[in-house]
Design an enzyme around this catalytic site. Structure first.
Site, mmCIF file in Angstrom:
data_model
loop_
_atom_site.group_PDB
_atom_site.id
_atom_site.type_symbol
_atom_site.label_atom_id
_atom_site.label_comp_id
_atom_site.label_asym_id
_atom_site.label_seq_id
_atom_site.Cartn_x
_atom_site.Cartn_y
_atom_site.Cartn_z
ATOM 1 N N HIS A 139 56.651 26.530 -3.505
ATOM 2 C CA HIS A 139 57.568 27.069 -2.501
ATOM 3 C C HIS A 139 58.654 26.040 -2.186
ATOM 4 O O HIS A 139 58.403 24.830 -2.244
ATOM 5 C CB HIS A 139 56.773 27.402 -1.228
ATOM 6 C CG HIS A 139 57.502 28.254 -0.254
ATOM 7 N ND1 HIS A 139 58.391 27.732 0.669
ATOM 8 C CD2 HIS A 139 57.485 29.599 -0.052
ATOM 9 C CE1 HIS A 139 58.880 28.727 1.401
ATOM 10 N NE2 HIS A 139 58.356 29.854 0.991
ATOM 11 N N ASP A 161 57.872 36.479 5.826
ATOM 12 C CA ASP A 161 58.264 37.327 6.954
ATOM 13 C C ASP A 161 59.576 36.821 7.528
ATOM 14 O O ASP A 161 60.053 35.751 7.160
ATOM 15 C CB ASP A 161 57.164 37.421 8.029
ATOM 16 C CG ASP A 161 56.760 36.075 8.601
ATOM 17 O OD1 ASP A 161 57.240 35.027 8.105
ATOM 18 O OD2 ASP A 161 55.957 36.039 9.543
#
Length: 218
Positions: A176, A56
């Protein structure tokens, strides 16, 4: 706000967007009306070649510019982006001069978050609003036109795109780039050169990832 016309036929804009738009009305949300669909506006479906999926927008006012992992040019590099640039420097020898990744998007890199809105200081607060349906629909819509290179950093991105990549697509999965996980497989994954080697093998123009030779910040 205007919808990205090249993507306007996606079912999301008829079935989900009206309710999400109503919920956003009156809120002080990021990245705001002008930038919410920036990833789709800068990368039309017929130009998409690479998909890099984020979660996001950055929840700090003035940082997010509507592109996954990207920040406004004057913003100091967030830690994940700093690690992305460090890996790029190790991989191809240089990296961009600032954190605005608009030049990637204009070359066909779809920098799409699975949630396109957030409240200041409240990361992930809109993650269950239905934005994720837009991400899946957009990628599937782009797939009709050509094989895609998928860069799926972390379990969230990998789960979000589950079942979508095809045999013709390139899929690069790793940890990540967050400081909490980057050393568990992100560093050394060499995604930038792997994507360009794949594009060249397909007789496509490689991505100019850096635009200028700038030492990576560490």
């Amino acid at each position: 706000m205007s919808l990205p016309q090249a993507w306007a036929s996606l079912p999301f804009f008829e079935t989900d967007w009206p309710a999400i738009s109503a919920r956003l009305d009156g809120l002080d949300w990021l990245p705001g009306h002008e930038r919410v669909f920036a990833a789709l506006s800068l990368t039309p479906p017929d130009q998409a070649r690479v998909v890099i999926l984020g979660q996001d927008p950055y929840p700090t006012p003035g940082h997010a510019n509507g592109l996954a992992f990207s920040v406004t040019a004057e913003t100091a590099l967030p830690r994940s982006l700093k690690n992305i640039y460090a890996e790029m420097h190790d991989d191809i020898g240089h990296c961009p001069a600032n954190g605005d990744l608009g030049h990637w998007a204009r070359q066909g890199v779809l920098l799409l978050n699975t949630s396109l809105s957030v409240l200041p200081g409240q990361a992930g607060i809109h993650a269950k609003w239905g934005w994720d349906r837009l991400a899946r629909q957009a990628v599937e819509y782009a797939q009709v036109r050509r094989p895609l290179a998928f860069v799926l950093w972390g379990a969230h991105a990998q789960k979000a795109m589950a079942g979508i990549p095809r045999a013709a697509d390139l899929v690069i999965e790793s940890a990540h780039p967050s400081p909490l996980s980057a050393r568990r497989g992100f560093f050394g994954s060499r995604p930038f050169s792997r994507i360009n080697d794949w594009l060249i093998a397909r007789d496509e123009t490689p991505i100019d990832w850096a635009l200028s030779e700038t030492p990576a910040a560490r």
